[in-house]
Design a protein around this motif. Structure first.
Motif, PDB file in Angstrom:
ATOM      1  N   SER A 167      11.452   2.033  -8.100  1.00  8.55           N
ATOM      2  CA  SER A 167      11.971   0.972  -8.974  1.00  8.55           C
ATOM      3  C   SER A 167      13.102   0.184  -8.327  1.00  8.55           C
ATOM      4  O   SER A 167      13.179  -1.032  -8.500  1.00  8.55           O
ATOM      5  N   GLY A 168      13.945   0.817  -7.567  1.00  8.49           N
ATOM      6  CA  GLY A 168      15.034   0.097  -6.887  1.00  8.49           C
ATOM      7  C   GLY A 168      14.593  -0.512  -5.567  1.00  8.49           C
ATOM      8  O   GLY A 168      15.145  -1.509  -5.103  1.00  8.49           O
ATOM      9  N   LEU A 169      13.583   0.061  -4.967  1.00  4.80           N
ATOM     10  CA  LEU A 169      13.102  -0.386  -3.662  1.00  4.80           C
ATOM     11  C   LEU A 169      12.226  -1.630  -3.754  1.00  4.80           C
ATOM     12  O   LEU A 169      12.246  -2.483  -2.869  1.00  4.80           O
ATOM     13  N   SER A 222       0.839  -1.212   0.000  1.00  2.47           N
ATOM     14  CA  SER A 222       0.000   0.000   0.000  1.00  2.47           C
ATOM     15  C   SER A 222       0.868   1.254   0.000  1.00  2.47           C
ATOM     16  O   SER A 222       0.593   2.228  -0.708  1.00  2.47           O
ATOM     17  N   GLU A 223       1.901   1.229   0.809  1.00  2.00           N
ATOM     18  CA  GLU A 223       2.791   2.390   0.915  1.00  2.00           C
ATOM     19  C   GLU A 223       3.545   2.625  -0.394  1.00  2.00           C
ATOM     20  O   GLU A 223       3.693   3.763  -0.851  1.00  2.00           O
ATOM     21  N   LEU A 224       4.020   1.542  -1.020  1.00  2.00           N
ATOM     22  CA  LEU A 224       4.710   1.672  -2.300  1.00  2.00           C
ATOM     23  C   LEU A 224       3.755   2.162  -3.388  1.00  2.00           C
ATOM     24  O   LEU A 224       4.134   2.974  -4.241  1.00  2.00           O
ATOM     25  N   GLU A 225       2.525   1.668  -3.356  1.00  2.74           N
ATOM     26  CA  GLU A 225       1.517   2.115  -4.310  1.00  2.74           C
ATOM     27  C   GLU A 225       1.253   3.621  -4.164  1.00  2.74           C
ATOM     28  O   GLU A 225       1.132   4.346  -5.153  1.00  2.74           O
ATOM     29  N   ARG A 226       1.199   4.073  -2.915  1.00  2.09           N
ATOM     30  CA  ARG A 226       0.992   5.502  -2.652  1.00  2.09           C
ATOM     31  C   ARG A 226       2.171   6.316  -3.199  1.00  2.09           C
ATOM     32  O   ARG A 226       1.985   7.375  -3.808  1.00  2.09           O
ATOM     33  N   THR A 269      12.401  -4.948  -1.393  1.00  2.00           N
ATOM     34  CA  THR A 269      11.289  -5.197  -0.479  1.00  2.00           C
ATOM     35  C   THR A 269      10.763  -6.611  -0.654  1.00  2.00           C
ATOM     36  O   THR A 269      10.543  -7.333   0.324  1.00  2.00           O
ATOM     37  N   VAL A 270      10.575  -7.036  -1.884  1.00  2.00           N
ATOM     38  CA  VAL A 270      10.094  -8.391  -2.159  1.00  2.00           C
ATOM     39  C   VAL A 270      11.095  -9.411  -1.623  1.00  2.00           C
ATOM     40  O   VAL A 270      10.713 -10.391  -0.977  1.00  2.00           O
TER      41      VAL A 270
END
Length: 133
Positions: free
Chosen positions: A55-57, A40-44, A61-62
């Protein structure tokens, strides 16, 4: 990350550290919650700053989440193995105690506590030394 997810994450970390990481019941749910919160945070961030901002994060994260999930699964397996080893240890200890008791009773029956009539003191001492545990 929402306040509840952050609280779950902090609880996850503190409980794991206090218990030595041995009790991982329910951690799958926490990991899933963390993954959902991070997504959710990455989508935001993507909506606010574009895909290039994460793109690098995203791969990191995965990777971290997959590693965390793998570590939890491995720890559960080791916990199960440790429980089996404890049970086997208890069984062997009980068997050892039974056998030790039988041996002691057998030695008490076979070994006289005083020299037999006609034995010299020297012969009794020699016999007693060979019987000592």
């Amino acid at each position: 990350m929402s306040e509840k997810e952050e609280e779950n994450f902090n609880s996850f970390l503190s409980d794991g550290l206090e218990a030595g990481g041995s009790d991982l019941e329910g951690y799958d749910e926490v990991v899933s919650g963390l993954a959902g919160g991070l997504y959710s945070e990455l989508e935001r961030l993507i909506l606010a700053h574009g895909e290039g901002a994460v793109s690098g994060l995203m791969p990191l994260t995965v990777s971290v989440l997959e590693t965390l999930e793998g570590v939890c699964a491995e720890s559960r397996e080791r916990g199960a193995e440790a429980a089996l080893a404890r049970e086997e240890n208890e069984r062997l200890l009980a068997q050892y105690e039974r056998e030790r008791g039988k041996r002691k009773r057998t030695e008490e029956v076979r070994a006289p506590s005083a020299p037999a009539p006609g034995w010299s003191e020297k012969l009794w001492l020699m016999y007693s030394r060979t019987r000592a545990p």
